[in-house]
Design a protein around this motif. Structure first.
Motif, PDB file in Angstrom:
ATOM      1  N   ASP A   1       0.783  -1.250   0.000  1.00  0.00           N
ATOM      2  CA  ASP A   1       0.000   0.000   0.000  1.00  0.00           C
ATOM      3  C   ASP A   1       0.817   1.304   0.000  1.00  0.00           C
ATOM      4  OD1 ASP A   1      -2.012  -1.866   0.189  1.00  0.00           O
ATOM      5  OD2 ASP A   1      -2.825  -1.163   2.093  1.00  0.00           O
TER       6      ASP A   1
ATOM      7  N   PHE B   1      -1.785   7.359   1.749  1.00  0.00           N
ATOM      8  CA  PHE B   1      -1.081   6.981   2.981  1.00  0.00           C
ATOM      9  C   PHE B   1       0.204   7.785   3.164  1.00  0.00           C
ATOM     10  CE2 PHE B   1      -3.338   2.846   2.013  1.00  0.00           C
ATOM     11  CZ  PHE B   1      -4.295   3.003   2.997  1.00  0.00           C
TER      12      PHE B   1
ATOM     13  N   LEU C   1      -5.415   9.629   4.410  1.00  0.00           N
ATOM     14  CA  LEU C   1      -5.157   8.841   5.630  1.00  0.00           C
ATOM     15  C   LEU C   1      -3.638   8.760   5.780  1.00  0.00           C
ATOM     16  CD1 LEU C   1      -5.827   7.030   8.013  1.00  0.00           C
ATOM     17  CD2 LEU C   1      -6.657   5.292   6.442  1.00  0.00           C
TER      18      LEU C   1
ATOM     19  N   ASP D   1      -4.645  -0.730  -1.881  1.00  0.00           N
ATOM     20  CA  ASP D   1      -5.927  -0.552  -1.209  1.00  0.00           C
ATOM     21  C   ASP D   1      -6.859   0.115  -2.230  1.00  0.00           C
ATOM     22  OD1 ASP D   1      -6.884  -1.119   1.450  1.00  0.00           O
ATOM     23  OD2 ASP D   1      -6.956   1.035   1.896  1.00  0.00           O
TER      24      ASP D   1
ATOM     25  N   HIS E   1     -10.798   0.982  -2.650  1.00  0.00           N
ATOM     26  CA  HIS E   1     -12.151   0.977  -2.083  1.00  0.00           C
ATOM     27  C   HIS E   1     -13.176   1.657  -2.986  1.00  0.00           C
ATOM     28  CE1 HIS E   1     -10.443  -0.412   1.638  1.00  0.00           C
ATOM     29  NE2 HIS E   1      -9.837   0.718   1.926  1.00  0.00           N
TER      30      HIS E   1
ATOM     31  N   TRP F   1     -12.507   4.716   9.013  1.00  0.00           N
ATOM     32  CA  TRP F   1     -11.447   5.569   8.471  1.00  0.00           C
ATOM     33  C   TRP F   1     -12.030   6.746   7.699  1.00  0.00           C
ATOM     34  CZ3 TRP F   1      -7.156   4.056  10.605  1.00  0.00           C
ATOM     35  CH2 TRP F   1      -6.947   2.703  10.891  1.00  0.00           C
TER      36      TRP F   1
ATOM     37  N   HIS G   1     -10.622   6.987   1.843  1.00  0.00           N
ATOM     38  CA  HIS G   1      -9.244   6.910   1.342  1.00  0.00           C
ATOM     39  C   HIS G   1      -9.152   5.862   0.248  1.00  0.00           C
ATOM     40  CE1 HIS G   1      -9.488   3.635   4.256  1.00  0.00           C
ATOM     41  NE2 HIS G   1      -8.547   3.038   3.537  1.00  0.00           N
TER      42      HIS G   1
ATOM     43  N   TYR H   1      -7.214  -5.733   5.281  1.00  0.00           N
ATOM     44  CA  TYR H   1      -5.903  -5.210   5.657  1.00  0.00           C
ATOM     45  C   TYR H   1      -4.793  -6.103   5.092  1.00  0.00           C
ATOM     46  CZ  TYR H   1      -8.292  -2.365   9.264  1.00  0.00           C
ATOM     47  OH  TYR H   1      -9.079  -1.480   9.936  1.00  0.00           O
TER      48      TYR H   1
ATOM     49  N   LEU I   1       3.252   0.244   3.975  1.00  0.00           N
ATOM     50  CA  LEU I   1       2.381   0.993   4.891  1.00  0.00           C
ATOM     51  C   LEU I   1       1.092   0.204   5.153  1.00  0.00           C
ATOM     52  CD1 LEU I   1       2.779   4.382   2.983  1.00  0.00           C
ATOM     53  CD2 LEU I   1       4.010   3.695   5.073  1.00  0.00           C
ATOM     54  N   ALA I   2       0.481   0.302   6.309  1.00  0.00           N
ATOM     55  CA  ALA I   2       1.018   0.898   7.512  1.00  0.00           C
ATOM     56  C   ALA I   2       1.386  -0.218   8.490  1.00  0.00           C
ATOM     57  CB  ALA I   2      -0.051   1.814   8.152  1.00  0.00           C
TER      58      ALA I   2
ATOM     59  N   PHE J   1      -1.392  -1.782  10.639  1.00  0.00           N
ATOM     60  CA  PHE J   1      -2.613  -2.312  10.031  1.00  0.00           C
ATOM     61  C   PHE J   1      -2.273  -3.273   8.902  1.00  0.00           C
ATOM     62  CE2 PHE J   1      -4.082   1.139  12.592  1.00  0.00           C
ATOM     63  CZ  PHE J   1      -5.211   0.579  13.179  1.00  0.00           C
ATOM     64  N   CYS J   2      -2.144  -2.779   7.687  1.00  0.00           N
ATOM     65  CA  CYS J   2      -1.995  -3.716   6.568  1.00  0.00           C
ATOM     66  C   CYS J   2      -0.691  -4.500   6.624  1.00  0.00           C
ATOM     67  CB  CYS J   2      -2.157  -2.983   5.247  1.00  0.00           C
ATOM     68  SG  CYS J   2      -3.873  -2.445   5.013  1.00  0.00           S
TER      69      CYS J   2
ATOM     70  N   ILE K   1       0.570   4.159  11.378  1.00  0.00           N
ATOM     71  CA  ILE K   1      -0.407   5.223  11.654  1.00  0.00           C
ATOM     72  C   ILE K   1      -0.289   5.614  13.124  1.00  0.00           C
ATOM     73  CG2 ILE K   1      -2.870   5.797  11.709  1.00  0.00           C
ATOM     74  CD1 ILE K   1      -3.289   3.728   9.421  1.00  0.00           C
TER      75      ILE K   1
END
Ligand code: VGL
Ligand code: ZN
Length: 208
Positions: free
Chosen positions: A8, A13, A19, A46, A48, A78, A81, A115, A146-147, A150-151, A176
């Motif tokens: 990501d 990011f 984000l 990522d 979405h 979130w 993003h 994630y 990143l991050a 999370f991911c 993050i």
């Protein structure tokens, strides 16, 4: 065989993004140094839709960083993003992508966040990455991007669970960091058996 997994590294990011991970773009220089040494480079993106369940804007009376309970468990909400086709969803322009063999998109199903590069947050829906790695006889995975909290973390934990030797390239990840989540993530990864390495130690080992 081994692979580099770049998680990501997208505009949203990085500083100025929707984000933004603090100093997120610091990962780009070490990643650009590493990727030429790998025959197998995989990137995640990522990706979405606007109606994605992870966006606070799609829930009444919720703000970014609130959490909600979904069928598959707790979900952090979130800011919007990495919306499909937006500039924020594009890879950072400084990231060298010429060595990348395959791009795995994730988080495109409106009702489930993703994630990990291996499995969506329902822990059931596969992204296909394991099949790809196994078909290439890859047994060792080096993770960056990143991050961290999370991911990157969920990818590293799923990588261990899937049976790969898993290395986190510590100078090529950024987090993050909500409520100490980077420290917690590092401990979770360590306890799961993820090995920690630095790019300057790794490069000479790959240079053959
Ligand atoms: C990520 C939060 C939401 C990540 C993606 O790449 O770590 N974090 N979507
Ligand atoms: Zn996301």
């Amino acid at each position: 065989m081994y692979a580099l997994l770049i998680i990501d590294v997208q505009n949203d990011f990085c500083p100025g993004g929707k984000l933004a991970v603090p100093d997120g773009d610091d990962v780009i220089a070490p990643i650009n140094k590493l990727s030429p040494f790998f025959e197998n480079v995989i990137q995640t993106q990522d990706w979405h839709p606007n109606n994605h369940t992870s966006f606070a804007s799609n829930h009444k009376n919720k703000n970014p960083y609130d959490t909600i309970d979904l069928d598959y468990g707790k979900q952090v909400l979130w800011p919007n993003h990495c919306v499909q086709e937006s500039r924020g969803a594009e890879f950072h322009p400084d990231l060298e992508t010429i060595h990348t063999n395959i791009i795995i998109r994730k988080g495109f199903r409106p009702e489930v966040d993703s994630y990990s590069a291996f499995f969506e947050n329902d822990k059931a829906t596969s992204t296909g990455l394991k099949g790809y790695l196994d078909s290439l006889n890859i047994s060792t995975v080096f993770i960056c991007g990143l991050a961290t909290d999370f991911c990157v973390k969920w990818t590293a934990l799923d990588s261990i669970k899937s049976g790969y030797n898993t290395y986190l390239i510590c100078d090529a990840v950024k987090g993050i960091d909500i409520d100490n989540s980077v420290q917690i993530a590092m401990k979770e990864m360590y306890d799961a058996g993820v090995e920690f390495i630095l790019s300057d130690y790794l490069i000479p080992l790959l240079d053959n």
